[in-house]
Write a protein that holds these residues in place. Structure first.
Motif, PDB file in Angstrom:
ATOM      1  N   ILE A 135       0.821  -1.116  -0.182  1.00 42.50           N
ATOM      2  CA  ILE A 135      -0.133  -0.082  -0.056  1.00 42.50           C
ATOM      3  C   ILE A 135       0.999   1.263   0.143  1.00 42.50           C
ATOM      4  N   GLU A 136       0.617   2.412  -0.254  1.00 49.81           N
ATOM      5  CA  GLU A 136       1.085   3.689  -0.269  1.00 49.81           C
ATOM      6  C   GLU A 136       0.343   4.517   0.596  1.00 49.81           C
ATOM      7  N   THR A 137       0.835   5.242   1.423  1.00 44.96           N
ATOM      8  CA  THR A 137       0.392   5.996   2.378  1.00 44.96           C
ATOM      9  C   THR A 137       1.205   7.032   2.878  1.00 44.96           C
ATOM     10  N   ILE A 138       0.530   7.878   3.727  1.00 39.56           N
ATOM     11  CA  ILE A 138       1.419   8.925   4.248  1.00 39.56           C
ATOM     12  C   ILE A 138       1.627   8.913   5.623  1.00 39.56           C
ATOM     13  N   VAL A 139       2.981   9.046   6.124  1.00 38.57           N
ATOM     14  CA  VAL A 139       3.304   8.847   7.523  1.00 38.57           C
ATOM     15  C   VAL A 139       4.180  10.137   7.724  1.00 38.57           C
ATOM     16  N   ALA A 140       3.451  11.037   8.611  1.00 39.42           N
ATOM     17  CA  ALA A 140       4.130  12.266   8.937  1.00 39.42           C
ATOM     18  C   ALA A 140       4.696  12.998   7.854  1.00 39.42           C
ATOM     19  N   GLY A 141       3.675  13.197   6.970  1.00 40.70           N
ATOM     20  CA  GLY A 141       3.877  14.119   5.723  1.00 40.70           C
ATOM     21  C   GLY A 141       4.785  13.368   4.773  1.00 40.70           C
ATOM     22  N   GLU A 142       5.232  12.184   5.104  1.00 39.76           N
ATOM     23  CA  GLU A 142       5.964  11.533   3.916  1.00 39.76           C
ATOM     24  C   GLU A 142       5.193  10.262   3.429  1.00 39.76           C
ATOM     25  N   THR A 143       5.437  10.349   2.227  1.00 41.26           N
ATOM     26  CA  THR A 143       4.967   8.982   1.268  1.00 41.26           C
ATOM     27  C   THR A 143       5.637   7.999   1.524  1.00 41.26           C
ATOM     28  N   VAL A 144       5.196   6.526   1.852  1.00 39.44           N
ATOM     29  CA  VAL A 144       5.846   5.497   2.090  1.00 39.44           C
ATOM     30  C   VAL A 144       5.075   4.208   1.540  1.00 39.44           C
ATOM     31  N   ARG A 145       5.585   3.348   1.221  1.00 40.02           N
ATOM     32  CA  ARG A 145       5.114   1.851   1.021  1.00 40.02           C
ATOM     33  C   ARG A 145       5.515   0.830   1.802  1.00 40.02           C
ATOM     34  N   LEU A 146       4.223   0.501   2.401  1.00 37.44           N
ATOM     35  CA  LEU A 146       4.119  -0.763   3.553  1.00 37.44           C
ATOM     36  C   LEU A 146       3.723  -1.815   2.716  1.00 37.44           C
ATOM     37  N   PRO A 147       4.083  -3.255   3.336  1.00 33.33           N
ATOM     38  CA  PRO A 147       3.689  -4.316   2.907  1.00 33.33           C
ATOM     39  C   PRO A 147       2.133  -4.474   3.113  1.00 33.33           C
ATOM     40  N   ARG A 148       1.710  -5.063   2.313  1.00 31.92           N
ATOM     41  CA  ARG A 148      -0.019  -5.298   2.275  1.00 31.92           C
ATOM     42  C   ARG A 148      -0.106  -6.642   2.693  1.00 31.92           C
ATOM     43  N   ASN A 149       0.001  -6.868   3.825  1.00 30.65           N
ATOM     44  CA  ASN A 149       0.183  -8.243   4.680  1.00 30.65           C
ATOM     45  C   ASN A 149      -1.166  -8.747   5.198  1.00 30.65           C
ATOM     46  N   TRP A 150      -2.283  -8.172   5.324  1.00 30.67           N
ATOM     47  CA  TRP A 150      -3.447  -8.620   6.119  1.00 30.67           C
ATOM     48  C   TRP A 150      -4.507  -7.764   5.666  1.00 30.67           C
ATOM     49  N   GLY A 151      -5.905  -8.102   5.914  1.00 28.37           N
ATOM     50  CA  GLY A 151      -7.010  -7.707   5.449  1.00 28.37           C
ATOM     51  C   GLY A 151      -8.146  -8.571   6.108  1.00 28.37           C
ATOM     52  N   GLY A 152      -9.363  -7.975   5.432  1.00 28.60           N
ATOM     53  CA  GLY A 152     -10.535  -8.772   5.784  1.00 28.60           C
ATOM     54  C   GLY A 152     -10.618 -10.037   4.661  1.00 28.60           C
ATOM     55  N   LYS A 153     -11.286 -11.104   5.228  1.00 28.41           N
ATOM     56  CA  LYS A 153     -11.375 -12.153   4.286  1.00 28.41           C
ATOM     57  C   LYS A 153     -12.786 -12.389   3.472  1.00 28.41           C
ATOM     58  N   ALA A 154     -13.603 -11.395   3.577  1.00 28.15           N
ATOM     59  CA  ALA A 154     -14.893 -11.287   2.796  1.00 28.15           C
ATOM     60  C   ALA A 154     -14.457 -10.701   1.388  1.00 28.15           C
ATOM     61  N   PRO A 155     -15.207 -11.300   0.189  1.00 25.67           N
ATOM     62  CA  PRO A 155     -14.811 -10.906  -1.006  1.00 25.67           C
ATOM     63  C   PRO A 155     -14.833  -9.144  -0.896  1.00 25.67           C
ATOM     64  N   GLY A 156     -13.707  -8.600  -1.655  1.00 33.11           N
ATOM     65  CA  GLY A 156     -13.567  -7.223  -1.622  1.00 33.11           C
ATOM     66  C   GLY A 156     -13.262  -6.420  -0.474  1.00 33.11           C
ATOM     67  N   ALA A 157     -12.821  -7.244   0.528  1.00 31.20           N
ATOM     68  CA  ALA A 157     -12.685  -6.536   1.882  1.00 31.20           C
ATOM     69  C   ALA A 157     -11.122  -5.806   1.818  1.00 31.20           C
TER      70      ALA A 157
END
Length: 358
Positions: free
Chosen positions: A106-128
């Motif tokens: 994922i790409e997100t903002i941490v304290a004004g800085e753009t970072v890329r973090l592992p997308r390693n979890w989430g919901g199990k429902a379709p489209g979660a």
């Protein structure tokens, strides 16, 4: 317990208590994995009856080594938070962001800085929604030494976490068995030239010795609970609900019964200088007190499925998605801002007690 095995390319370190009381409830041994971010694998607990049990929900060393082998189910070290007690840094809980096509990021903002973090979890429902979970050291290897049988220390020179977090960081760790208690200290030092945020936490699975989850009790003095949209993705809505009068009021202690919990509690009411929670197992005659004197601990996440005989109690700095737009402006979501050359500490202890002597 055996110290012969290796996990994550490093030995399994066994701690043995030197000053535990001669009788009564006490932690006697512990296993730490320097090859998996200094996580706790197991701890041996003597009950008031004198019986010695495994206090942590985790497989034996050989099975743990298979689970923590870096396979497809272990992306970003996910297996580390499926049992035992993973250490979470530079953030605890969840961080949301824009999913990048063709990448598990994922790409997100941490304290004004753009970072890329592992997308390693989430919901199990379709489209979660999928997101980043529980930090960036779950499968990191730490340099370590064991100065005494009851103590191990470690170091991860994390830098910018492989370009995934702003700043430059050094993480130090200490596990010890002291007077029958299990203690953890993590220190995050900002080695960079600007102030940056960090969040620390711990994710221990405490096994109920009786195996009877319905009669187990939780005591957690807190005034509010973070509302979530559902218990699939478990993402915050940005609303804090008072616990008073609700099924989530564990201020004075209440049975778990059949209540599903994957909830973050905040507005912690400290006992002296400690933020604390207690797991009580009346059928086994024992309780565990999980306590942190660290001022930066602002939340305690509890995960307790009704069909499992464990309770996960996670003292942590930050709420879920601490930089998310769902939070009202001005709300402290718990990330600690550390000045250059300074450090922030995370301390937690686990002490066992007989239920006749809380």
């Amino acid at each position: 317990m055996t110290a012969a095995a290796r996990i994550g390319g490093a030995p399994v370190v066994t701690l043995t208590a030197l000053d535990a009381p001669a009788d009564g409830p006490a932690f006697l041994q512990a296993q730490v994995l320097p090859g998996r971010g200094m996580m706790l694998l197991q701890a041996r607990l003597r009950l008031p009856s004198g019986e010695v049990v495994e206090a942590i929900h985790a497989p034996p060393v050989e099975a743990a080594a298979c689970a923590l082998d870096g396979g497809p189910d272990d992306f970003n070290g996910n297996a580390s938070f499926s049992f035992g007690g993973a250490i979470l840094a530079p953030f605890a809980n969840r961080i949301r962001g824009r999913a990048l096509p063709g990448a598990r990021e994922i790409e997100t903002i941490v304290a004004g800085e753009t970072v890329r973090l592992p997308r390693n979890w989430g919901g199990k429902a379709p489209g979660a929604e999928q997101y980043a979970m529980h930090g960036l050291i779950l499968d990191a290897s730490a340099a370590f030494e064991q100065p005494s049988p009851d103590r191990v220390v470690g170091l991860i020179d994390a830098g910018d976490f492989g370009g995934r977090w702003p700043g430059l960081w050094k993480l130090t760790f200490e596990w010890r068995l002291q007077a029958g208690a299990l203690r953890l200290r993590v220190e995050a030092r900002n080695a960079g030239e600007a102030a940056w945020p960090i969040g620390l936490g711990w994710h221990p699975y405490f096994a109920l010795p009786s195996g009877d989850r319905r009669q187990a009790r939780l005591r957690l003095p807190a005034t509010t609970r973070v509302e979530v949209g559902d218990y699939d993705a478990v993402l915050p809505t940005g609303r804090l609900s008072p616990v008073a009068g609700s099924p989530y009021d564990f201020t004075a202690g209440a049975p778990l019964g059949d209540l599903y919990l994957d909830d973050c509690f905040t507005g912690l009411v400290r006992d002296g200088d400690e933020a604390a929670a207690e797991i009580l197992d009346p059928a086994a005659g024992v309780g565990l007190r999980i306590a942190s004197p660290s001022p930066a601990v602002k939340a305690i996440q509890v995960y307790a499925p009704p069909d499992q005989a464990f309770v996960v109690v996670e003292p942590q700095f930050n709420l879920a998605d601490p930089f998310g737009p769902e939070w009202p402006g001005g709300l402290d979501t718990g990330m600690a801002t550390v000045e250059p050359g300074e450090a922030v500490a995370y301390d937690v202890s686990v002490r066992a007690f007989g239920l006749g002597n809380p």
